[in-house]
Design a protein around this motif. Sequence first.
Motif, PDB file in Angstrom:
ATOM      1  N   TYR A  94       0.836  -1.204   0.000  1.00 15.60           N
ATOM      2  CA  TYR A  94       0.000   0.000   0.000  1.00 15.60           C
ATOM      3  C   TYR A  94       0.870   1.252   0.000  1.00 15.60           C
ATOM      4  O   TYR A  94       0.564   2.224  -0.684  1.00 15.60           O
ATOM      5  N   ASP A 120      -0.769   4.304   7.137  1.00 12.77           N
ATOM      6  CA  ASP A 120      -0.150   4.142   8.454  1.00 12.77           C
ATOM      7  C   ASP A 120      -0.336   2.684   8.887  1.00 12.77           C
ATOM      8  O   ASP A 120      -0.810   1.866   8.092  1.00 12.77           O
ATOM      9  N   GLU A 121       0.004   2.375  10.126  1.00 13.54           N
ATOM     10  CA  GLU A 121      -0.035   0.972  10.560  1.00 13.54           C
ATOM     11  C   GLU A 121      -1.446   0.401  10.626  1.00 13.54           C
ATOM     12  O   GLU A 121      -1.628  -0.812  10.599  1.00 13.54           O
ATOM     13  N   ASP A 122      -2.483   1.250  10.674  1.00 12.49           N
ATOM     14  CA  ASP A 122      -3.853   0.767  10.803  1.00 12.49           C
ATOM     15  C   ASP A 122      -4.658   0.772   9.509  1.00 12.49           C
ATOM     16  O   ASP A 122      -5.642   0.053   9.394  1.00 12.49           O
ATOM     17  N   GLY A 123      -4.269   1.611   8.552  1.00 14.14           N
ATOM     18  CA  GLY A 123      -5.059   1.673   7.337  1.00 14.14           C
ATOM     19  C   GLY A 123      -4.637   2.770   6.387  1.00 14.14           C
ATOM     20  O   GLY A 123      -3.490   3.212   6.390  1.00 14.14           O
ATOM     21  N   ASP A 125      -5.581   6.509   4.259  1.00 22.45           N
ATOM     22  CA  ASP A 125      -6.320   7.739   4.016  1.00 22.45           C
ATOM     23  C   ASP A 125      -6.447   7.811   2.502  1.00 22.45           C
ATOM     24  O   ASP A 125      -5.441   7.732   1.785  1.00 22.45           O
ATOM     25  N   ARG A 140     -11.389   7.370   5.175  1.00 24.77           N
ATOM     26  CA  ARG A 140     -10.444   6.555   5.932  1.00 24.77           C
ATOM     27  C   ARG A 140     -10.898   5.100   5.836  1.00 24.77           C
ATOM     28  O   ARG A 140     -12.079   4.794   6.033  1.00 24.77           O
ATOM     29  N   ILE A 141      -9.961   4.200   5.512  1.00 28.11           N
ATOM     30  CA  ILE A 141     -10.279   2.779   5.405  1.00 28.11           C
ATOM     31  C   ILE A 141      -9.264   1.996   6.224  1.00 28.11           C
ATOM     32  O   ILE A 141      -8.046   2.120   6.004  1.00 28.11           O
ATOM     33  N   GLU A 142      -9.746   1.220   7.159  1.00 31.58           N
ATOM     34  CA  GLU A 142      -8.882   0.396   8.005  1.00 31.58           C
ATOM     35  C   GLU A 142      -8.507  -0.876   7.241  1.00 31.58           C
ATOM     36  O   GLU A 142      -9.319  -1.426   6.490  1.00 31.58           O
ATOM     37  N   PHE A 143      -7.270  -1.372   7.459  1.00 33.29           N
ATOM     38  CA  PHE A 143      -6.837  -2.615   6.808  1.00 33.29           C
ATOM     39  C   PHE A 143      -7.804  -3.754   7.122  1.00 33.29           C
ATOM     40  O   PHE A 143      -8.079  -4.597   6.271  1.00 33.29           O
ATOM     41  N   ALA A 144      -8.330  -3.779   8.348  1.00 32.77           N
ATOM     42  CA  ALA A 144      -9.238  -4.848   8.769  1.00 32.77           C
ATOM     43  C   ALA A 144     -10.527  -4.868   7.938  1.00 32.77           C
ATOM     44  O   ALA A 144     -11.205  -5.899   7.882  1.00 32.77           O
ATOM     45  N   ASP A 145     -10.861  -3.753   7.289  1.00 31.30           N
ATOM     46  CA  ASP A 145     -12.091  -3.663   6.489  1.00 31.30           C
ATOM     47  C   ASP A 145     -11.885  -4.057   5.025  1.00 31.30           C
ATOM     48  O   ASP A 145     -12.841  -4.093   4.254  1.00 31.30           O
TER      49      ASP A 145
END
Length: 165
Positions: A94, A120-123, A125, A140-145
Amino acid sequence: MSTTQSERLRGLLEPLVHAKDLDLEEIEVSRAGRRGLLRVIVDSDEGVELDACAELSRAISEKLDETDVMGEGEYVLEVSSPGADRPLTQARHYERAVGRLVKLQLNEGGELITRIIAVDEDGLDTEVPGVKGRKATARRIEFADIAKARVEIEFNRKDKKEEEA
């Protein structure tokens, strides 16, 4: 405890790849007729030049000739970069795609085409392009999503060199 051929290959090849300032993305061993096929996929933040692949291929070939990790039969060695349609699966993928348009399959269902602005480490922008004259919107999209992600090919995209000029 026995190690698989892929694990042995990774242990053997990773130092060679890192010595060339590249990341070992994938090792694939398969059959191509009577011969084996060893495909080694490498990448870096700056991409991979053809000369770097050729140089690494020679180094890998020499190392493999010193060992029996590929067995006694003939095999074909391919060393290449991931290609445009490679899935984005790790944070570094990414990060390398910042500024690019990506197609995301979301865990909640649905699909989103958006441009990566920052990672960043969570997802991520991102900026979702506007449709029919509307402004782009930040999201904003989190990696978990994210279920799946791939870079979208843009034929009229300005590259970094053009933007800097």
